[in-house]
Design an enzyme around this catalytic site. Sequence first.
Site, PDB file in Angstrom:
ATOM      1  N   HIS A 240       0.816  -1.211   0.000  1.00 19.45           N
ATOM      2  CA  HIS A 240       0.000   0.000   0.000  1.00 19.45           C
ATOM      3  C   HIS A 240       0.852   1.264   0.000  1.00 19.45           C
ATOM      4  O   HIS A 240       0.396   2.323   0.439  1.00 19.45           O
ATOM      5  CB  HIS A 240      -0.943   0.003   1.210  1.00 19.45           C
ATOM      6  CG  HIS A 240      -1.895  -1.143   1.229  1.00 19.45           C
ATOM      7  ND1 HIS A 240      -2.539  -1.565   2.377  1.00 19.45           N
ATOM      8  CD2 HIS A 240      -2.320  -1.975   0.242  1.00 19.45           C
ATOM      9  CE1 HIS A 240      -3.315  -2.598   2.093  1.00 19.45           C
ATOM     10  NE2 HIS A 240      -3.200  -2.875   0.812  1.00 19.45           N
ATOM     11  N   GLU A 270      -3.327  -6.383  -9.682  1.00 19.68           N
ATOM     12  CA  GLU A 270      -1.990  -6.119  -9.163  1.00 19.68           C
ATOM     13  C   GLU A 270      -1.010  -7.054  -9.862  1.00 19.68           C
ATOM     14  O   GLU A 270      -1.246  -8.260  -9.957  1.00 19.68           O
ATOM     15  CB  GLU A 270      -1.958  -6.324  -7.644  1.00 19.68           C
ATOM     16  CG  GLU A 270      -2.944  -5.406  -6.922  1.00 19.68           C
ATOM     17  CD  GLU A 270      -3.089  -5.701  -5.437  1.00 19.68           C
ATOM     18  OE1 GLU A 270      -2.297  -6.520  -4.917  1.00 19.68           O
ATOM     19  OE2 GLU A 270      -3.987  -5.127  -4.806  1.00 19.68           O
ATOM     20  N   GLU A 366      -3.554 -13.353  -3.898  1.00 19.41           N
ATOM     21  CA  GLU A 366      -2.538 -12.321  -4.075  1.00 19.41           C
ATOM     22  C   GLU A 366      -1.321 -12.536  -3.178  1.00 19.41           C
ATOM     23  O   GLU A 366      -1.080 -11.761  -2.250  1.00 19.41           O
ATOM     24  CB  GLU A 366      -3.132 -10.939  -3.834  1.00 19.41           C
ATOM     25  CG  GLU A 366      -3.938 -10.791  -2.557  1.00 19.41           C
ATOM     26  CD  GLU A 366      -4.429  -9.371  -2.343  1.00 19.41           C
ATOM     27  OE1 GLU A 366      -3.618  -8.430  -2.424  1.00 19.41           O
ATOM     28  OE2 GLU A 366      -5.632  -9.203  -2.092  1.00 19.41           O
TER      29      GLU A 366
END
Length: 411
Positions: A240, A270, A366
Amino acid sequence: MTVPLLKTNPTARPDFFTFHNGDKAALPFSRAEYDRRLAGLRAIMRARDMEAVILTSMHGVAYYSGFLYCAFGRPYACVVTAERAVTVSANIDAGQPWRRSADENVVYTDWRRDNYWRAVRDIIGGAGRIGIEGDHLTLAQHAKLSEFLSAETIDIAGDTMTQRMVKSSEEIALIREGARIADIGGEAVRDAIRIGTREIDVAMAGRDAMEAEIARSHPDSELRDSWVWFQSGINTDGAHNPVTTRRLEAGDILSLNTFPMISGYYTALERTLFIGEPDAASLAIWEANVGAHERGLGLIREGATCSGICAQINDYFADRDLLQYRMFGYGHSFGVLSHYYGREAGLELREDIDTVLERGMVVSMEPMLTLPEGMPGAGGYREHDIVVLGDDGPENITGFGYGPAHNIVAV
């Protein structure tokens, strides 16, 4: 009782009023969908013997009403009783909350302190047991609730989260759209990558592409909150990390993250990329993370547990002496959530979450590894796909390619 907006007497200052300015807007879901959600909430209320619920979080209010508020330091709510569902909004927003609410709306004024709680009290009447979102209501606001309402409070945050975790067909359709638009943003980001270009310039290219597509394909939605995190070099170490003005260099590891927001619904793409051929150490770490990603995608199915999926990917990394570089859980739920509000924490692929996956859930896969500066292969590696557990089994709805075969950008 609520009173209408007063136009003829400018000295009158009501504590709260109704302001039906214009026609109701087209909401992201059908009337039947909001009725389904409210019916589910009222079933929770009956099961826990509650006469009213005061939802205060952005995701809670939006899920049951369609209205996504902008707090800016003011409190908002959706108050649900057996008969009514009423959003409570600040006067600064005028008629927009009513237009964007599936049901009723009451506006409170700033002309007297705590008019918000006077409006809430008017809606719930003499309710003796009230549901609240305990993970959102602050200590200060809980004190105000106790001051204005003579009622027992019951935390229903877990109950409402459980309801949100299983998506309807309408929700899944919107999430599919988000995944499609995230791919468009990803293509724009990849096309903008050049040696010497700043992270912020690449990020803006992706954001602009997504917003243009949302405006084209969802013209009735409010255009807000879509964003891109594009990180390079050492900035890839955290998932982040914000965008900077760092300029891209040959050999950089890159992290592409696109997040289109449609009516409060979050989706994501992503990907790890490199500018030019990665060195052998970087390629080995990248391929290992891709292997974990593919292993995880194969584990997502009805009946699997979040913790069980996590354990198997942990074993994969441990076998390669990489587990110590793992960054966080391996995936999470999708729906009404964002980087600054909402999270269905009961559906995260972590060691301490034993939720059983079921049809209608939507989760990401992820995996991420971060190796610190000074080590061979230093940087952050992350791939992210979205999986829908549908009638025909798990379906990966992310289309953007991953791994070295797709994401080495020619110098």
